[in-house]
Design a protein around this motif. Structure first.
Motif, PDB file in Angstrom:
ATOM      1  N   ARG A 239      27.155  35.437  42.543  1.00 56.62           N
ATOM      2  CA  ARG A 239      26.114  36.027  41.922  1.00 56.62           C
ATOM      3  C   ARG A 239      25.761  34.794  40.786  1.00 56.62           C
ATOM      4  N   PHE A 240      27.619  34.385  40.172  1.00 58.69           N
ATOM      5  CA  PHE A 240      27.233  33.424  39.467  1.00 58.69           C
ATOM      6  C   PHE A 240      27.318  31.305  39.774  1.00 58.69           C
ATOM      7  N   SER A 241      27.393  31.492  41.163  1.00 57.64           N
ATOM      8  CA  SER A 241      27.059  30.771  41.784  1.00 57.64           C
ATOM      9  C   SER A 241      28.349  29.501  41.675  1.00 57.64           C
ATOM     10  N   TYR A 242      30.161  29.830  41.478  1.00 63.40           N
ATOM     11  CA  TYR A 242      31.186  29.434  41.566  1.00 63.40           C
ATOM     12  C   TYR A 242      31.876  30.128  41.900  1.00 63.40           C
ATOM     13  N   HIS A 243      32.974  29.319  41.954  1.00 66.18           N
ATOM     14  CA  HIS A 243      33.850  28.775  43.177  1.00 66.18           C
ATOM     15  C   HIS A 243      34.874  30.735  42.748  1.00 66.18           C
ATOM     16  N   PRO A 244      34.855  31.334  43.661  1.00 63.59           N
ATOM     17  CA  PRO A 244      36.374  32.524  43.268  1.00 63.59           C
ATOM     18  C   PRO A 244      37.521  32.527  42.329  1.00 63.59           C
ATOM     19  N   ASN A 245      38.249  30.476  42.257  1.00 61.34           N
ATOM     20  CA  ASN A 245      39.476  30.275  41.370  1.00 61.34           C
ATOM     21  C   ASN A 245      38.524  30.556  39.905  1.00 61.34           C
ATOM     22  N   TYR A 246      37.434  29.444  40.637  1.00 59.58           N
ATOM     23  CA  TYR A 246      36.717  28.963  38.979  1.00 59.58           C
ATOM     24  C   TYR A 246      36.801  30.446  37.836  1.00 59.58           C
ATOM     25  N   ILE A 247      35.860  31.649  38.463  1.00 59.47           N
ATOM     26  CA  ILE A 247      36.157  33.292  38.034  1.00 59.47           C
ATOM     27  C   ILE A 247      36.918  33.462  37.422  1.00 59.47           C
ATOM     28  N   SER A 248      38.400  33.325  38.478  1.00 56.93           N
ATOM     29  CA  SER A 248      39.801  34.281  38.560  1.00 56.93           C
ATOM     30  C   SER A 248      40.224  33.456  36.665  1.00 56.93           C
ATOM     31  N   SER A 249      40.551  32.088  36.405  1.00 58.80           N
ATOM     32  CA  SER A 249      40.742  31.537  35.795  1.00 58.80           C
ATOM     33  C   SER A 249      40.132  30.930  34.135  1.00 58.80           C
ATOM     34  N   LEU A 250      38.616  31.456  34.437  1.00 58.81           N
ATOM     35  CA  LEU A 250      37.867  31.494  33.713  1.00 58.81           C
ATOM     36  C   LEU A 250      38.048  32.931  32.893  1.00 58.81           C
ATOM     37  N   LEU A 251      38.073  33.829  33.843  1.00 61.54           N
ATOM     38  CA  LEU A 251      38.604  35.497  32.880  1.00 61.54           C
ATOM     39  C   LEU A 251      39.625  35.064  32.461  1.00 61.54           C
ATOM     40  N   ARG A 252      41.016  34.651  32.586  1.00 60.39           N
ATOM     41  CA  ARG A 252      42.440  34.758  32.724  1.00 60.39           C
ATOM     42  C   ARG A 252      42.139  33.658  31.115  1.00 60.39           C
ATOM     43  N   LYS A 253      41.187  32.838  30.942  1.00 55.74           N
ATOM     44  CA  LYS A 253      42.143  32.272  30.067  1.00 55.74           C
ATOM     45  C   LYS A 253      40.804  32.542  28.736  1.00 55.74           C
ATOM     46  N   GLU A 254      40.071  32.849  28.840  1.00 59.50           N
ATOM     47  CA  GLU A 254      39.129  33.183  27.656  1.00 59.50           C
ATOM     48  C   GLU A 254      39.102  34.483  27.291  1.00 59.50           C
ATOM     49  N   LEU A 255      39.535  35.498  28.179  1.00 59.30           N
ATOM     50  CA  LEU A 255      39.929  36.730  28.147  1.00 59.30           C
ATOM     51  C   LEU A 255      41.208  37.773  28.036  1.00 59.30           C
ATOM     52  N   GLY A 256      41.827  36.080  28.803  1.00 61.56           N
ATOM     53  CA  GLY A 256      43.747  37.094  28.858  1.00 61.56           C
ATOM     54  C   GLY A 256      43.899  37.868  30.151  1.00 61.56           C
ATOM     55  N   LYS A 257      43.043  38.298  30.777  1.00 62.14           N
ATOM     56  CA  LYS A 257      43.215  39.562  31.956  1.00 62.14           C
ATOM     57  C   LYS A 257      42.264  38.554  32.659  1.00 62.14           C
ATOM     58  N   SER A 258      42.605  39.324  33.897  1.00 67.10           N
ATOM     59  CA  SER A 258      42.530  39.095  35.780  1.00 67.10           C
ATOM     60  C   SER A 258      41.715  39.887  35.440  1.00 67.10           C
ATOM     61  N   PHE A 259      40.292  40.082  37.106  1.00 65.14           N
ATOM     62  CA  PHE A 259      39.072  40.411  37.266  1.00 65.14           C
ATOM     63  C   PHE A 259      40.357  41.822  37.437  1.00 65.14           C
ATOM     64  N   SER A 260      40.608  42.141  38.507  1.00 69.48           N
ATOM     65  CA  SER A 260      41.690  42.840  38.925  1.00 69.48           C
ATOM     66  C   SER A 260      42.346  44.295  37.778  1.00 69.48           C
ATOM     67  N   GLU A 261      42.539  43.439  36.626  1.00 72.01           N
ATOM     68  CA  GLU A 261      42.556  43.963  35.766  1.00 72.01           C
ATOM     69  C   GLU A 261      41.734  44.613  34.572  1.00 72.01           C
TER      70      GLU A 261
END
Length: 316
Positions: A239-261
């Motif tokens: 949907r946002f045209s990024y690699h899944p690994n980048y999405i995971s790292s971004l969420l963890r870095k900015e929100l302190g939680k993983s996608f699953s969390e």
């Protein structure tokens, strides 16, 4: 819509209105006793269409045990809430809707002849037939299921329909269908009502949508909220045209939680709303939240809250 057919249907429903059961029933609201309208039509009917035409009427403050959607076909009236401490005016061409147990009192002024087309839906029918299609709209979902009893603005939907609105056309179709009932009328009303509610959800979202955030992480969380029942990390990446690994790292870095969390948090938040505000079974709730079976939902709920859904429900 044939104007003569619609006019005749409205008159037919107006004549039918006094035959419905508008008895006030006592209702305990905390330490207060209030009045409530129970389902006024035949119990076997899940959707009821009515026309209320009057001038100079003042209702008692009351609540309902059903969902209702009122369209002001002609004239205007006031809706008074919390023992008349709050008032809004619903004018011609406007929609006014409320969820079960929201209290109000209708007041039509002496100098206005007012015609209201109303559609009523039994609670269980709404939960099982319509709620699954509306659950992605988080704001409307909260309004319909988790009403705030201390904020008047959260208890009602109120907006003006455009002249070419599909909402008005669907209301008119339902009025004609109910006025001239057939064996399959309830099935037809369900189909029309689903389209009506989807259009209401769209307009409600447009009127209440917040400006889109510049932060990618916040846009991702919003997208997850709208697709919580089936979204995957792969979907987000596409949907946002990024690699899944980048999405995971971004969420963890900015929100302190993983996608699953984050996804679990959103599902559990809705789980509480559904358990508190509906009569859905745990199994039905699990399916609505995107769980393939109730066992997975039980496990996730207990790990998150420290108790099972049934243990939680016993405390309500």
């Amino acid at each position: 819509m044939n104007e003569k057919l619609l006019s005749d249907a409205i008159e037919k429903l107006r004549e039918h209105y006094p035959t419905l059961n508008w008895t006030y029933h006592d209702f305990s609201a905390g330490d207060k006793n209030e009045k409530m309208y129970r389902w006024p039509g035949p119990p076997e009917e899940e959707i009821l269409v009515l026309v209320h035409k009057s001038a100079g009427v003042q209702e008692l403050f009351h609540r309902h045990d059903f969902f209702y959607f009122n369209y002001t076909y002609k004239g205007e009236y006031d809706s008074l809430s919390y023992k008349y401490d709050n008032k809004i005016t619903i004018r011609e061409g406007e929609l006014y809707a409320g969820q079960p147990f929201a209290g109000h009192a209708l007041c039509v002024h002496d100098n206005y002849e007012t015609t209201i087309i109303g559609v009523l839906i039994q609670r269980n029918t709404f939960f099982r037939s319509f709620l699954p299609m509306l659950s992605a709209n988080s704001r409307l979902f909260r309004f319909l299921i988790d009403p705030s009893t201390d904020r008047f603005s959260d208890e009602f939907i109120h907006f003006k329909l455009q002249d070419d609105s599909a909402i008005r056309a669907l209301l008119e179709m339902m009025a004609v269908e109910y006025a001239y009932k057939r064996d399959d009328t309830q099935d037809m009303l369900k189909a029309l009502m689903l389209s009506f509610l989807m259009n209401v959800a769209r307009q409600y979202n447009l009127r209440n949508s917040a400006p889109q955030s510049d932060k990618l992480s916040e846009r991702i969380v919003q997208y997850m909220s709208e697709h919580f029942d089936a979204v995957t990390l792969k979907d987000i990446a596409a949907r946002f045209s990024y690699h899944p690994n980048y999405i995971s790292s971004l969420l963890r870095k900015e929100l302190g939680k993983s996608f699953s969390e984050l996804l679990l948090e959103q599902r559990m938040e809705r789980a509480l709303i559904l358990l508190r505000g509906t009569d859905l079974s745990v199994e039905e709730t699990a399916l609505m939240l995107g769980y393939s079976n109730s066992s997975n939902f039980y496990k996730a709920f207990k790990e998150y809250f420290g108790k099972t859904p049934r243990e939680y429900m016993k405390q309500l």
